[in-house]
Motif scaffolding. Sequence first.
Motif, PDB file in Angstrom:
ATOM      1  N   ILE A  57      20.258  45.276  23.749  1.00 49.89           N
ATOM      2  CA  ILE A  57      21.322  44.267  23.797  1.00 49.89           C
ATOM      3  C   ILE A  57      22.099  44.284  25.116  1.00 49.89           C
ATOM      4  CG2 ILE A  57      21.628  44.137  21.306  1.00 49.89           C
ATOM      5  CD1 ILE A  57      24.319  45.962  22.401  1.00 49.89           C
ATOM      6  N   GLY A  58      21.925  45.317  25.941  1.00 51.63           N
ATOM      7  CA  GLY A  58      22.745  45.452  27.134  1.00 51.63           C
ATOM      8  C   GLY A  58      23.934  46.362  26.860  1.00 51.63           C
ATOM      9  N   TYR A  59      25.016  46.189  27.611  1.00 44.97           N
ATOM     10  CA  TYR A  59      26.176  47.081  27.571  1.00 44.97           C
ATOM     11  C   TYR A  59      27.419  46.241  27.282  1.00 44.97           C
ATOM     12  CZ  TYR A  59      28.609  51.385  29.118  1.00 44.97           C
ATOM     13  OH  TYR A  59      29.352  52.549  29.193  1.00 44.97           O
ATOM     14  N   PRO A  60      27.868  46.172  26.007  1.00 50.20           N
ATOM     15  CA  PRO A  60      28.965  45.264  25.638  1.00 50.20           C
ATOM     16  C   PRO A  60      30.223  45.398  26.486  1.00 50.20           C
ATOM     17  CG  PRO A  60      27.919  46.085  23.660  1.00 50.20           C
ATOM     18  CD  PRO A  60      27.299  46.838  24.813  1.00 50.20           C
ATOM     19  N   LYS A  61      30.481  46.582  27.032  1.00 48.18           N
ATOM     20  CA  LYS A  61      31.659  46.772  27.880  1.00 48.18           C
ATOM     21  C   LYS A  61      31.696  45.802  29.056  1.00 48.18           C
ATOM     22  CE  LYS A  61      33.991  51.025  29.022  1.00 48.18           C
ATOM     23  NZ  LYS A  61      33.849  52.404  29.485  1.00 48.18           N
ATOM     24  N   PHE A  62      30.513  45.416  29.548  1.00 50.64           N
ATOM     25  CA  PHE A  62      30.464  44.564  30.731  1.00 50.64           C
ATOM     26  C   PHE A  62      31.006  43.159  30.478  1.00 50.64           C
ATOM     27  CE2 PHE A  62      26.828  47.219  32.663  1.00 50.64           C
ATOM     28  CZ  PHE A  62      27.717  47.926  33.441  1.00 50.64           C
ATOM     29  N   ASP A  63      31.179  42.765  29.221  1.00 50.31           N
ATOM     30  CA  ASP A  63      31.735  41.449  28.947  1.00 50.31           C
ATOM     31  C   ASP A  63      33.154  41.292  29.479  1.00 50.31           C
ATOM     32  OD1 ASP A  63      29.500  40.350  27.834  1.00 50.31           O
ATOM     33  OD2 ASP A  63      30.104  40.620  25.753  1.00 50.31           O
ATOM     34  N   VAL A  64      33.835  42.412  29.713  1.00 48.32           N
ATOM     35  CA  VAL A  64      35.193  42.329  30.273  1.00 48.32           C
ATOM     36  C   VAL A  64      35.236  42.836  31.715  1.00 48.32           C
ATOM     37  CG1 VAL A  64      36.320  42.481  28.022  1.00 48.32           C
ATOM     38  CG2 VAL A  64      35.838  44.582  29.291  1.00 48.32           C
ATOM     39  N   PHE A  65      34.079  43.046  32.316  1.00 49.50           N
ATOM     40  CA  PHE A  65      34.010  43.650  33.647  1.00 49.50           C
ATOM     41  C   PHE A  65      34.789  42.838  34.681  1.00 49.50           C
ATOM     42  CE2 PHE A  65      32.069  44.424  37.799  1.00 49.50           C
ATOM     43  CZ  PHE A  65      32.016  45.804  37.839  1.00 49.50           C
ATOM     44  N   GLU A  66      34.542  41.537  34.743  1.00 49.04           N
ATOM     45  CA  GLU A  66      35.183  40.716  35.765  1.00 49.04           C
ATOM     46  C   GLU A  66      36.695  40.647  35.549  1.00 49.04           C
ATOM     47  OE1 GLU A  66      34.218  39.416  38.612  1.00 49.04           O
ATOM     48  OE2 GLU A  66      32.303  40.407  38.313  1.00 49.04           O
ATOM     49  N   ALA A  67      37.123  40.541  34.295  1.00 46.77           N
ATOM     50  CA  ALA A  67      38.558  40.487  34.016  1.00 46.77           C
ATOM     51  C   ALA A  67      39.243  41.791  34.428  1.00 46.77           C
ATOM     52  CB  ALA A  67      38.788  40.207  32.531  1.00 46.77           C
ATOM     53  N   ILE A  68      38.599  42.924  34.122  1.00 46.32           N
ATOM     54  CA  ILE A  68      39.164  44.224  34.488  1.00 46.32           C
ATOM     55  C   ILE A  68      39.174  44.386  36.004  1.00 46.32           C
ATOM     56  CG2 ILE A  68      38.706  46.705  34.422  1.00 46.32           C
ATOM     57  CD1 ILE A  68      39.957  45.734  31.885  1.00 46.32           C
ATOM     58  N   ARG A  69      38.118  43.916  36.641  1.00 48.06           N
ATOM     59  CA  ARG A  69      38.007  44.081  38.095  1.00 48.06           C
ATOM     60  C   ARG A  69      39.141  43.364  38.835  1.00 48.06           C
ATOM     61  NH1 ARG A  69      34.128  41.247  41.897  1.00 48.06           N
ATOM     62  NH2 ARG A  69      34.078  42.524  43.743  1.00 48.06           N
ATOM     63  N   LYS A  70      39.608  42.260  38.279  1.00 49.42           N
ATOM     64  CA  LYS A  70      40.665  41.492  38.930  1.00 49.42           C
ATOM     65  C   LYS A  70      42.051  42.073  38.672  1.00 49.42           C
ATOM     66  CE  LYS A  70      37.969  37.243  38.730  1.00 49.42           C
ATOM     67  NZ  LYS A  70      37.762  35.969  38.032  1.00 49.42           N
ATOM     68  N   LYS A  71      42.120  43.013  37.733  1.00 47.91           N
ATOM     69  CA  LYS A  71      43.407  43.631  37.400  1.00 47.91           C
ATOM     70  C   LYS A  71      43.595  44.879  38.261  1.00 47.91           C
ATOM     71  CE  LYS A  71      43.773  46.705  34.240  1.00 47.91           C
ATOM     72  NZ  LYS A  71      43.753  47.496  33.004  1.00 47.91           N
ATOM     73  N   MET A  72      44.622  44.901  39.066  1.00 46.30           N
ATOM     74  CA  MET A  72      44.893  46.087  39.876  1.00 46.30           C
ATOM     75  C   MET A  72      46.100  46.780  39.277  1.00 46.30           C
ATOM     76  SD  MET A  72      43.451  47.703  42.245  1.00 46.30           S
ATOM     77  CE  MET A  72      43.836  49.259  43.004  1.00 46.30           C
ATOM     78  N   ALA A  73      45.841  47.622  38.290  1.00 41.08           N
ATOM     79  CA  ALA A  73      46.928  48.237  37.543  1.00 41.08           C
ATOM     80  C   ALA A  73      47.584  49.388  38.310  1.00 41.08           C
ATOM     81  CB  ALA A  73      46.404  48.737  36.198  1.00 41.08           C
ATOM     82  N   TYR A  74      46.862  49.975  39.282  1.00 44.34           N
ATOM     83  CA  TYR A  74      47.372  51.156  39.966  1.00 44.34           C
ATOM     84  C   TYR A  74      47.236  50.980  41.482  1.00 44.34           C
ATOM     85  CZ  TYR A  74      47.207  53.225  35.346  1.00 44.34           C
ATOM     86  OH  TYR A  74      47.395  53.478  34.016  1.00 44.34           O
ATOM     87  N   PRO A  75      47.969  50.031  42.067  1.00 45.25           N
ATOM     88  CA  PRO A  75      47.827  49.813  43.511  1.00 45.25           C
ATOM     89  C   PRO A  75      48.441  50.961  44.306  1.00 45.25           C
ATOM     90  CG  PRO A  75      49.640  48.514  42.637  1.00 45.25           C
ATOM     91  CD  PRO A  75      48.977  49.157  41.461  1.00 45.25           C
ATOM     92  N   PHE A  76      47.853  51.193  45.460  1.00 48.06           N
ATOM     93  CA  PHE A  76      48.433  52.133  46.416  1.00 48.06           C
ATOM     94  C   PHE A  76      49.282  51.336  47.401  1.00 48.06           C
ATOM     95  CE2 PHE A  76      44.823  54.496  44.827  1.00 48.06           C
ATOM     96  CZ  PHE A  76      45.259  55.818  44.805  1.00 48.06           C
ATOM     97  N   GLN A  77      50.390  51.880  47.783  1.00 47.38           N
ATOM     98  CA  GLN A  77      51.297  51.147  48.663  1.00 47.38           C
ATOM     99  C   GLN A  77      50.668  50.853  50.016  1.00 47.38           C
ATOM    100  OE1 GLN A  77      55.051  53.200  48.877  1.00 47.38           O
ATOM    101  NE2 GLN A  77      55.695  52.507  46.847  1.00 47.38           N
ATOM    102  N   ASN A  78      49.770  51.725  50.471  1.00 49.11           N
ATOM    103  CA  ASN A  78      49.183  51.498  51.791  1.00 49.11           C
ATOM    104  C   ASN A  78      48.031  50.492  51.775  1.00 49.11           C
ATOM    105  OD1 ASN A  78      46.912  52.885  50.805  1.00 49.11           O
ATOM    106  ND2 ASN A  78      47.510  54.816  51.765  1.00 49.11           N
TER     107      ASN A  78
END
Length: 262
Positions: A57-78
């Motif tokens: 069936i593939g890897y169900p986690k990847f269905d949210v891959f693009e959405a997660i990738r666009k979320k930068m929850a822990y940015p570095f100041q630099n």
Amino acid sequence: MGLNHPRLILLMHGAGDRYVNDEHLVKEFDLTLISGRKVTHDFKQKGLITDQTSRIIGYPKFDVFEAIRKKMAYPFQNQRPFALYNPHYKRNLNSSPVFMKALVKVFNTAHTYNLVVAPHIKQFHKNFAIKKYWLERLHSTKTLVDTGSPAMLDMTYTSQAALYIGDVSSQIYEFMAIPRPCIFLNPQKIKWQDNPNFRHWTMGDVIEDIDALKPAIEQAQARHHLYRPIQEKLFQETFGYPLLGESRRAAEAIVDFMTKIK
């Protein structure tokens, strides 16, 4: 519970290369949902599944891959890109006792990357004795140490990192959804070549000594072209399907299986 011969359906966790010690239980399930051809081939050779008792069936986690990738929850100041260090919890394979402090030192003095340290979540279980407070002392403006947030598990780091550093965690295959440089740490000097449990170590440089660490990090981007073809090949063997749609395929496989039961 009043159930009479319930059907058992297994959705596989992870998609790594190593043998897992409860793997033998797979044959007890009526239906096993598998990520791709690699695991299917291995399980068939071991007599754990058949065509009738499994579906790819593939890897169900990847269905949210693009959405997660666009979320930068822990940015570095630099605003620099970051490398992900993702050591496993297995004592005989874990690279962190030897490499952790050296890695943090390299990244705190380098100018190219920040560093996210996100160990396998089981490292913090009592039996493995890694102390959160000891790790959190390594935190700095260039090093983020995660000891338990959702980002350790939801692909925040594997989808966003510019460089992967690890040992045997199956999260390397999540990282390979977008081929990028990676480095593997082998302080135990395991003879890994031609061992199927270490297929993923063919996707980047394998480092055994601390002295080789900084040069490997500095050269990782320049050497990536040497490994990209094998990264793409192993990703396809491990998952095979397009990045999206795995959850629907899993649901359809379950419905199809259940409707055919007499």
